[in-house]
Write an enzyme that holds these catalytic residues in place. Structure first.
Site, mmCIF file in Angstrom:
data_model
loop_
_atom_site.group_PDB
_atom_site.id
_atom_site.type_symbol
_atom_site.label_atom_id
_atom_site.label_comp_id
_atom_site.label_asym_id
_atom_site.label_seq_id
_atom_site.Cartn_x
_atom_site.Cartn_y
_atom_site.Cartn_z
ATOM 1 N N ILE A 294 0.813 -1.212 0.000
ATOM 2 C CA ILE A 294 0.000 0.000 0.000
ATOM 3 C C ILE A 294 0.849 1.265 0.000
ATOM 4 O O ILE A 294 0.347 2.344 -0.313
ATOM 5 C CB ILE A 294 -0.959 0.033 1.212
ATOM 6 C CG1 ILE A 294 -0.168 -0.060 2.520
ATOM 7 C CG2 ILE A 294 -1.981 -1.090 1.120
ATOM 8 C CD1 ILE A 294 -1.015 0.057 3.771
ATOM 9 N N SER A 295 2.120 1.149 0.347
ATOM 10 C CA SER A 295 2.949 2.355 0.397
ATOM 11 C C SER A 295 4.417 1.958 0.341
ATOM 12 O O SER A 295 4.813 0.916 0.866
ATOM 13 C CB SER A 295 2.670 3.151 1.678
ATOM 14 O OG SER A 295 3.528 4.273 1.774
ATOM 15 N N THR A 296 5.202 2.791 -0.310
ATOM 16 C CA THR A 296 6.654 2.605 -0.353
ATOM 17 C C THR A 296 7.326 3.923 0.019
ATOM 18 O O THR A 296 6.842 4.998 -0.312
ATOM 19 C CB THR A 296 7.127 2.176 -1.754
ATOM 20 O OG1 THR A 296 6.736 3.161 -2.701
ATOM 21 C CG2 THR A 296 6.523 0.836 -2.135
ATOM 22 N N GLY A 297 8.422 3.806 0.715
ATOM 23 C CA GLY A 297 9.169 4.991 1.124
ATOM 24 C C GLY A 297 10.657 4.766 1.001
ATOM 25 O O GLY A 297 11.116 3.732 0.494
ATOM 26 N N GLU B 227 12.733 4.325 3.422
ATOM 27 C CA GLU B 227 13.266 3.428 4.434
ATOM 28 C C GLU B 227 12.492 2.134 4.573
ATOM 29 O O GLU B 227 13.000 1.186 5.177
ATOM 30 C CB GLU B 227 13.281 4.146 5.796
ATOM 31 C CG GLU B 227 14.039 5.463 5.788
ATOM 32 C CD GLU B 227 13.664 6.338 6.962
ATOM 33 O OE1 GLU B 227 12.780 5.919 7.722
ATOM 34 O OE2 GLU B 227 14.239 7.427 7.102
ATOM 35 N N VAL C 283 8.800 -0.498 3.295
ATOM 36 C CA VAL C 283 7.670 -0.846 2.449
ATOM 37 C C VAL C 283 6.539 -1.286 3.361
ATOM 38 O O VAL C 283 6.759 -2.068 4.293
ATOM 39 C CB VAL C 283 8.031 -1.972 1.457
ATOM 40 C CG1 VAL C 283 6.845 -2.316 0.564
ATOM 41 C CG2 VAL C 283 9.227 -1.572 0.616
ATOM 42 N N VAL C 284 5.333 -0.790 3.130
ATOM 43 C CA VAL C 284 4.189 -1.075 3.993
ATOM 44 C C VAL C 284 3.206 -1.949 3.222
ATOM 45 O O VAL C 284 2.814 -1.619 2.096
ATOM 46 C CB VAL C 284 3.504 0.222 4.470
ATOM 47 C CG1 VAL C 284 2.339 -0.108 5.412
ATOM 48 C CG2 VAL C 284 4.506 1.129 5.173
ATOM 49 N N ASP D 36 10.649 14.599 12.131
ATOM 50 C CA ASP D 36 10.347 14.556 10.693
ATOM 51 C C ASP D 36 8.867 14.871 10.479
ATOM 52 O O ASP D 36 8.213 14.282 9.623
ATOM 53 C CB ASP D 36 10.692 13.194 10.104
ATOM 54 C CG ASP D 36 10.709 13.220 8.575
ATOM 55 O OD1 ASP D 36 10.830 14.323 8.006
ATOM 56 O OD2 ASP D 36 10.594 12.148 7.955
#
Length: 475
Positions: free
Chosen positions: A219-222, A224, A226-227, A364
């Protein structure tokens, strides 16, 4: 008449192309006076041998027809029936495997004289001769790694110049190192939207144990992590599993963690365990840091994901959203003026709670790490959060205040404080500087005082002077 002429011409062409057909047919079927023909087995073997010889003769004729005068030839040796010691072919038809010639070696061994050249006058040949070096370079290509395909130069007089050989040699070494790096990365690291075998095994164990029912997808990548989204399984006696879960897998490639050690190496909770020599443990420590920070925030009543379990670098939390649809980020949602004002005061209160009750600075905080769900703001991504007594804790807080202030001022919230006023309202400090440069200088001076106190007394005690608790802003 024309058909008969055509048949005669065709027969002449076949006789010219295959002259041995008639000779083979006119020869005796079986020769030898002392051959025992009373055994059926012997007759069968003799018939089979005669058939194999005719079949091999046909293959040799096909070879000659296809190859012709070409320098590059093909062979049907693997399809022949009769072994070399059984064949009665002529002397010029010998096994090609016995006459395989290596063009890279001389037929007769030649010795290089100590003086470094051969011949005299115009026929002199030195060890630096272009042809000699070219053939040696071609032979040296066999020493390259097996993964590097150099081709088969048998039967070809190939000559590689020193420049070409050196370039190929360097490329072969580079490809060998690259292949090793890719294998290491594939086996021991997580990539974009993918997991390594060890991480995959952790996820399988969670599903097999019944903690998770199924993992639906990413559902999400960043930078740092991966979700992934997952449905919760059966609850246990000491743990409540939410209906929908978010699985945060921290990337183990270290590409984004090289410059993130400042958030953890000076945190007294993890300082003694920090080591640059074991990168995987640093990433596990990063996941553990987020778990502890989320637990503090949850105990203080700040809206954030609920921690379910931590396994190495895999953190399972409650899912902020509904029906596999994650809650939108504050930067992506369009709010009315009233909701925007409400969100601002809520964030202000959460920052004060985070500082006073949780003893944390987000470090952050921005519209990218705040979600809008059920009419309120939720804080996420607190793996880098530090305590105010961190050597750079106040600098991180001032950066958070700048991000929040700029976002809501652009959003039309007239009541939004500027970054200096918001910093004093959150921290309770009374820094009265007229400009941002002097304001940051006083922040650095306070951090220096705290760091000197730590070095002298060995304790993390805040030496910041404040004028009591910060004021609680409300609508």
């Amino acid at each position: 008449m024309s058909e008969q002429l055509a048949k005669e011409l065709q027969l002449e062409e076949e006789n010219a192309a295959f002259p041995e057909v008639v000779a083979a047919a006119e020869g005796p079927f079986i020769t030898g006076e002392n051959i025992d023909t009373s055994s059926d087995l012997m007759l069968a073997q003799m018939l089979q041998m005669e058939f194999d010889r005719e079949y091999d003769a046909q293959l040799r004729r096909e070879e000659r027809k296809i190859n012709g005068d070409s320098k590059v030839s093909i062979s049907f040796e693997n399809y022949r029936k009769v072994h070399p010691y059984d064949s009665d072919s002529s002397e010029d038809e010998v096994d090609w495997q016995d006459t395989r010639h290596d063009p890279y070696r001389a037929d007769k061994p030649t010795t290089t004289p100590r003086r470094g050249f051969i011949g005299k006058g115009k026929d002199i040949t030195t060890k630096h001769d272009e042809v000699v070096c070219g053939r040696k370079n071609t032979a040296r290509m066999e020493n390259f790694a097996p993964e590097f395909q150099v081709g088969d130069g048998i039967g070809m007089d190939l000559k590689l110049s020193n420049q070409v050989f050196n370039a190929l040699k360097q490329h072969a070494y580079s490809e060998e190192r690259r292949s090793a790096r890719l294998h290491e990365k594939k086996e021991h690291s997580t990539a974009e939207k993918a997991v390594d075998p060890k991480t995959r095994l952790l996820l399988y164990k969670m599903v097999n144990s019944g903690m998770l029912e199924t993992i639906t997808g990413c559902i999400s990548t960043g930078k740092e992590s991966v979700v992934f989204h997952a449905y919760g399984g059966n609850a246990t006696e000491d743990k409540v599993i939410p209906p929908e879960c978010a699985i945060k897998v921290f990337k183990t490639t270290l590409n984004e963690f090289k410059n993130r050690d400042k958030y953890i190496k000076d945190d007294y909770r993890f300082k003694d365990r920090f080591s640059k020599l074991n990168p995987r443990k640093i990433i596990r420590m990063w996941a553990e840091k987020e778990m502890h920070n989320l637990t503090r925030m949850q105990n203080a009543g700040i809206p954030c994901p609920q921690v379910v379990i931590l396994k190495k670098h895999v953190l399972v939390m409650s899912f902020i959203g509904q029906d596999q649809v994650p809650a939108p980020k504050l930067k992506d949602v369009t709010l009315s003026s009233e909701d925007m004002k409400k969100a601002y005061y809520q964030i202000l209160n959460m920052m004060q709670q985070l500082y006073k009750e949780c003893n944390l600075v987000h470090a952050d905080l921005s519209e990218y790490n705040m979600l809008w769900h059920d009419g309120k703001v939720w804080l996420i991504d607190v793996s880098q959060s530090v305590e105010p007594t961190h050597p750079h804790g106040l600098e991180f807080l001032f950066r958070d205040c700048r991000n929040v202030s700029q976002f809501f001022q652009k959003g039309g919230v007239t009541e939004a404080l500027n970054e200096r006023e918001l910093f004093n309202a959150v921290s309770g400090l009374n820094i009265t500087a007229d400009n941002e440069v002097d304001f940051q200088a006083e922040i650095e001076a306070l951090e220096k005082m705290n760091e000197d106190h730590v070095q002298n007394h060995g304790k993390k005690l805040s030496t910041f002077s404040s004028d009591g608790d910060p004021p609680i802003y409300d609508e």
